[in-house]
Design a protein around this motif. Structure first.
Motif, short mmCIF file in Angstrom:
data_model
loop_
_atom_site.label_atom_id
_atom_site.label_comp_id
_atom_site.label_asym_id
_atom_site.label_seq_id
_atom_site.Cartn_x
_atom_site.Cartn_y
_atom_site.Cartn_z
N ALA A 1 0.83 -1.21 0.00
CA ALA A 1 0.00 0.00 0.00
C ALA A 1 0.86 1.26 0.00
O ALA A 1 0.62 2.20 -0.78
CB ALA A 1 -0.93 0.00 1.21
N VAL B 1 -4.74 0.15 6.61
CA VAL B 1 -5.05 1.19 5.63
C VAL B 1 -4.26 2.46 5.97
O VAL B 1 -4.18 2.86 7.14
CB VAL B 1 -6.56 1.49 5.56
CG1 VAL B 1 -7.10 2.01 6.88
CG2 VAL B 1 -6.89 2.44 4.42
N ALA C 1 -5.07 3.96 0.98
CA ALA C 1 -4.52 2.76 0.34
C ALA C 1 -4.66 1.58 1.29
O ALA C 1 -4.12 1.60 2.41
CB ALA C 1 -3.06 2.96 -0.04
N GLN C 2 -5.40 0.57 0.87
CA GLN C 2 -5.59 -0.63 1.69
C GLN C 2 -4.43 -1.59 1.51
O GLN C 2 -3.94 -1.79 0.40
CB GLN C 2 -6.90 -1.32 1.31
CG GLN C 2 -8.14 -0.49 1.62
CD GLN C 2 -9.41 -1.18 1.20
OE1 GLN C 2 -9.59 -1.51 0.03
NE2 GLN C 2 -10.32 -1.39 2.15
N GLU C 3 -3.99 -2.17 2.62
CA GLU C 3 -2.87 -3.10 2.60
C GLU C 3 -3.39 -4.54 2.52
O GLU C 3 -3.90 -5.09 3.50
CB GLU C 3 -2.01 -2.93 3.85
CG GLU C 3 -0.82 -3.88 3.92
CD GLU C 3 0.02 -3.85 2.65
OE1 GLU C 3 -0.06 -4.84 1.87
OE2 GLU C 3 0.72 -2.86 2.42
N GLY D 1 -6.74 -7.05 3.39
CA GLY D 1 -7.35 -5.73 3.21
C GLY D 1 -8.75 -5.65 3.79
O GLY D 1 -9.52 -4.74 3.46
#
Length: 291
Positions: free
Chosen positions: A9, A50, A66-68, A74
């Protein structure tokens, strides 16, 4: 060329946005973790999967989340969702040029299902509020986990969806469909079937995404810049048009005749050489979509 799918991310943020412009809100140093995971003895992440903040893209101020995908796929939980909602509500106040959601999520976390479901509904409401205020919401999908479940719905609430050919978008993930209806209905281990059904090429050909790009961070950046300033109105007319499109799909003879493979659908849409689509490059697939 840097693969978008292979980036984390924060790597996507660093590569996609103007160099050095990202200022993170509630970074890992704040140690804002999910209380539910701790109670269950499940390992937590100091950012709850996130990253959110502000930056510039092409010189214009944008808000970004941005989602990890490497943390719980996620998945959305209470804190994760609250960070997304907070970002969107701040966008209502500060009116950036756009909000970018770098989505990579399997949906709501089973560990905190009710809290996650509520969080997703709040994110949906916030996305529509931001759009109604004239700030475009752009969703970028190209991670290894795809964009499924609640985040799949969130994506379809946005102004623009940008996907790579390796990205995937759907309501229910392949494993969920198989678990619910059996392998005869959908074999989640059939990678070709999964990508034909949920992948970027399919979503482009059916009109469910607005830009199809290569698995390249620069391509995603260029597509995001193009989407800034091109917000779509949230109105009764646009809602009715969307409902008409969905109603037409339900009435489609192909649905009644059991044409259950994407190749049959592509052929029905008038795509020449539909059986060759999975082997075509992105440029060739972009040229196939009916005007």
């Amino acid at each position: 060329m840097i693969s978008y799918a292979e980036c984390s991310a924060r790597e996507r943020i660093a590569q996609l946005l103007d160099t050095g412009s990202f200022h993170e809100w509630l970074p890992p140093a704040e140690r804002l973790t999910s209380p539910h995971l701790a109670q269950l003895g499940v390992p937590s992440s100091f950012d709850d999967g996130v990253a959110i903040g502000r930056a510039t893209l092409g010189g214009l101020e944008v808000f970004v989340a941005a989602q990890e995908g490497a943390f719980m796929g996620g998945g959305v939980g209470e804190v994760h969702g609250a960070k997304l909602v907070g970002l969107l509500r701040r966008a209502l106040r500060d009116r950036p040029a756009a909000v970018l959601l770098l989505a990579e999520s399997g949906g709501v976390r089973l560990h905190e299902a009710n809290a996650g479901l509520i969080a997703v509904s709040e994110v949906m409401r916030a996305v529509l509020d931001v759009r109604a205020a004239g700030v475009p919401v752009v969703v970028l999908i190209g991670g290894a986990n795809g964009c499924f479940g609640g985040m799949g719905i969130v994506a379809r609430c946005a102004d623009h969806i940008v996907m790579s050919d390796v990205g995937r978008l759907a309501m229910s993930g392949p494993e969920v469909i198989e678990a619910s209806h059996g392998v005869e209905e959908f074999d989640s281990r059939d990678r070709a079937l999964v990508w034909r059904t949920t992948g970027g090429k399919h979503r482009w050909l059916t009109g469910d995404c607005d830009a199809l790009v290569e698995d390249d961070v620069t391509a995603f950046r260029d597509a995001a810049i193009d989407a800034i300033g091109a917000s779509k109105p949230v109105s009764l007319a646009t809602l009715e048009a969307e409902h008409a499109l969905l109603a037409a799909r339900l009435r489609d003879p192909l649905a009644e005749d059991g044409g259950d493979d994407a190749i049959a659908l592509w052929a029905h849409l008038g795509i020449a050489g539909a059986d060759r689509v999975p082997d075509l490059d992105v440029a060739a697939v972009r040229a196939l979509r009916p005007a």
